[in-house]
Design a protein around this motif. Sequence first.
Motif, short mmCIF file in Angstrom:
data_model
loop_
_atom_site.label_atom_id
_atom_site.label_comp_id
_atom_site.label_asym_id
_atom_site.label_seq_id
_atom_site.Cartn_x
_atom_site.Cartn_y
_atom_site.Cartn_z
N UNK A 81 0.83 -1.21 0.00
CA UNK A 81 0.00 0.00 0.00
C UNK A 81 0.87 1.25 0.00
N UNK A 82 1.94 1.23 0.77
CA UNK A 82 2.84 2.38 0.81
C UNK A 82 3.45 2.63 -0.57
N UNK A 83 3.91 1.57 -1.23
CA UNK A 83 4.50 1.73 -2.56
C UNK A 83 3.48 2.30 -3.54
N UNK A 84 2.23 1.85 -3.44
CA UNK A 84 1.19 2.37 -4.35
C UNK A 84 0.90 3.84 -4.10
N UNK A 85 1.07 4.30 -2.87
CA UNK A 85 0.93 5.73 -2.60
C UNK A 85 2.12 6.50 -3.16
N UNK A 86 3.32 5.95 -2.96
CA UNK A 86 4.53 6.64 -3.43
C UNK A 86 4.60 6.71 -4.95
N UNK A 87 3.88 5.81 -5.64
CA UNK A 87 3.89 5.82 -7.10
C UNK A 87 2.63 6.44 -7.70
N UNK A 88 1.76 7.01 -6.85
CA UNK A 88 0.59 7.71 -7.35
C UNK A 88 -0.61 6.83 -7.66
N UNK A 89 -0.52 5.53 -7.39
CA UNK A 89 -1.64 4.63 -7.68
C UNK A 89 -2.78 4.83 -6.68
N UNK A 90 -2.43 5.02 -5.42
CA UNK A 90 -3.41 5.34 -4.37
C UNK A 90 -3.14 6.75 -3.84
N UNK A 91 -4.19 7.39 -3.39
CA UNK A 91 -4.06 8.67 -2.69
C UNK A 91 -4.12 8.39 -1.18
N UNK A 92 -3.28 9.03 -0.38
CA UNK A 92 -3.35 8.80 1.06
C UNK A 92 -4.64 9.35 1.66
N UNK A 93 -5.12 8.70 2.71
CA UNK A 93 -6.30 9.20 3.43
C UNK A 93 -5.91 10.35 4.35
#
Length: 261
Positions: free
Chosen positions: A50-62
């Motif tokens: 999940x952290x990697x997906x946030x760092x790569x723009x796939x997910x937005x942090x809550x």
Amino acid sequence: MEPAVSGELLRAEHLAKRFGQVTALRDINLRLCRGEVLGLLGDNGAGKSTLVKILTGYHQPSAGQLYLEGAPASLRSVAHARSLGIEAVYQDLALINELNVYRNMFLQREVVFGGPLGILDDATMRRVAIEHLERMGVAIPSVDVPVSRLSGGQRQAIAVARSVYQKARVLLLDEPTAAMGAKESALILDVIQQLKEGGEMGIVIIAHNYAQIFDVCDRINLVEGGAIVFDKPTAETSVQELTDLVVRQHRNARKSVKGGR
């Protein structure tokens, strides 16, 4: 979280991510400097993916904030993150086995004559691929062979080289030596070491096999329960200390499962 330091590329402050009632990340504080290799360790379900997906723009942090070179950054998409110099190489490598090496190096970024709908400039792509791979110290039989004929380590090196060619400033490597033998793992770690010595890029290695990557990392972070619970320079820790921490993780996870019954 301490203030930005000279040479800092990436910083995360109090990142959290929730999916409905599920909290995947609860409080991530992370920093990465230019020329640094950070080992990001943790068991399955700890929150690394999940952290990697946030760092790569796939997910937005809550909740929480990302910073790039000290400036607040909101990564709107994977393409946006790439445009800012954040690249990731996952275990599937995103290579096309039937294409040769230089075509894979320029996949979706092909050089063409006469604009976007023109003819592929194979000569330029081939020449640039040879020069770039030689500069990185990646040894392969030829850039003309299909990547299916390369070893696992060579394919991983091609995927890394492609990200570097795209001017990555932050490079995230997901289990780069997974399922590789000692010789192939050494090839990848040599490539990472060369990039580290270049001094311009920051690299995050996501791994389970911490003993294998220990020598190439400058710092180790351990993710547990959606937070970074351990952050030390490699010189101040040991494989034994990390082993003890991972054993503790497993024990805590088992207690949690038993308590939920």
